[in-house]
Design an enzyme around this catalytic site. Structure first.
Site, PDB file in Angstrom:
ATOM      1  N   ASP A   9      27.355  18.520 -11.484  1.00  0.00           N
ATOM      2  CA  ASP A   9      26.911  16.434 -11.139  1.00  0.00           C
ATOM      3  C   ASP A   9      28.389  16.405 -10.906  1.00  0.00           C
ATOM      4  O   ASP A   9      29.594  16.884 -11.161  1.00  0.00           O
ATOM      5  CB  ASP A   9      26.659  15.625 -12.445  1.00  0.00           C
ATOM      6  CG  ASP A   9      26.805  14.993 -12.027  1.00  0.00           C
ATOM      7  OD1 ASP A   9      26.152  14.351 -11.007  1.00  0.00           O
ATOM      8  OD2 ASP A   9      27.170  14.148 -12.573  1.00  0.00           O
ATOM      9  N   ASP A  11      29.940  12.793 -10.710  1.00  0.00           N
ATOM     10  CA  ASP A  11      30.501  10.974 -11.811  1.00  0.00           C
ATOM     11  C   ASP A  11      29.898  11.700 -13.114  1.00  0.00           C
ATOM     12  O   ASP A  11      28.579  11.592 -13.307  1.00  0.00           O
ATOM     13  CB  ASP A  11      29.625   9.970 -10.907  1.00  0.00           C
ATOM     14  CG  ASP A  11      30.018   9.429  -9.462  1.00  0.00           C
ATOM     15  OD1 ASP A  11      30.106  10.759  -8.632  1.00  0.00           O
ATOM     16  OD2 ASP A  11      30.085   8.678  -9.587  1.00  0.00           O
ATOM     17  N   ASP A 165      25.951  15.298 -17.326  1.00  0.00           N
ATOM     18  CA  ASP A 165      25.816  14.007 -18.403  1.00  0.00           C
ATOM     19  C   ASP A 165      24.861  12.602 -17.916  1.00  0.00           C
ATOM     20  O   ASP A 165      24.765  12.017 -19.028  1.00  0.00           O
ATOM     21  CB  ASP A 165      27.303  13.390 -17.837  1.00  0.00           C
ATOM     22  CG  ASP A 165      26.876  12.334 -16.745  1.00  0.00           C
ATOM     23  OD1 ASP A 165      27.271  11.308 -16.908  1.00  0.00           O
ATOM     24  OD2 ASP A 165      27.193  12.514 -15.409  1.00  0.00           O
TER      25      ASP A 165
END
Length: 213
Positions: A9, A11, A165
């Site tokens: 991922d 961001d 995250d």
């Protein structure tokens, strides 16, 4: 465990983009005559793409939503590299993975133009592929973007590890049939990630290296 590729991922995982996202949201709200929102509120609102971010940062039924979203997209695309930077240890992690022959990609619910700009700015020689949202692919947690990365890397799903995250990333990996490592340095609390039972939970980038001997 024989991972030969990793799909990150963007961001909250490889880049700390929060302050630039926060600035873009508040620039959009100021343009629409509204007060700004807190950094923590924006942190809890990102991860599901621009549409959901607008749902959470504009009043319900807002009549100028399309204009506000267009302003946000344009503003963010031209201001996405003001305070954004890789998390400590990320560039070193990617360099070591590359040395070990591991292929790397990034997939993000961020618009593709911004993803490509950030890739070139921070990881020009490290990532083999990067993909953001477009009209042709459904956003995460739908698996198609991840499958597109798997195909671009020329790997099988079981050879790829997804690293993210958030709850969106864990759901994306599950939907795509990939093992998932959650990271605690991003936009979500460690305790929340732990409750979702990812295959691995890392507190520092170098901890991921043990998964790629």
């Amino acid at each position: 465990m024989n991972y030969q590729a990793v799909i990150f991922d963007m961001d909250g995982t490889v880049l700390n983009t929060l302050e630039d996202l926060h600035s873009a949201v508040n620039a959009m709200r100021e343009h629409e005559g509204m007060e700004g929102l807190s950094l923590d509120y924006v942190r809890r609102s990102v991860g599901n793409g621009v549409g959901v971010l607008m749902d959470k940062t504009l009043p319900e039924g807002y009549p100028r939503r399309a204009e506000a979203e267009a302003f946000y997209r344009s503003y963010y695309e031209s201001h996405c590299r003001i305070k954004t930077a890789p998390y400590p240890g990320i560039v070193e992690l990617m360099g070591e993975l590359k040395r070990r022959g591991v292929e790397m990609a990034v997939v993000s619910n961020k618009q593709d133009a911004a993803v490509q700009s950030l890739r070139e700015a921070f990881f020009p020689s490290l990532l083999d592929f990067a993909l953001g949202t477009s009209d042709s692919l459904p956003r995460k947690p739908h698996p198609e973007m991840v499958w597109a990365c798997v195909r671009a890397l020329g790997r099988k799903r079981e050879q790829c590890l997804f690293v993210g995250d958030s709850e969106v990333d864990i759901a994306t990996a599950r939907n795509a049939g990939l093992d998932v490592a959650a990271v605690s340095w991003g936009f979500r609390e460690r305790s929340m990630l732990q409750r979702l039972e990812p295959d691995y939970l890392a507190d520092a980038p170098e901890e991921l290296l043990r998964l790629f001997p």
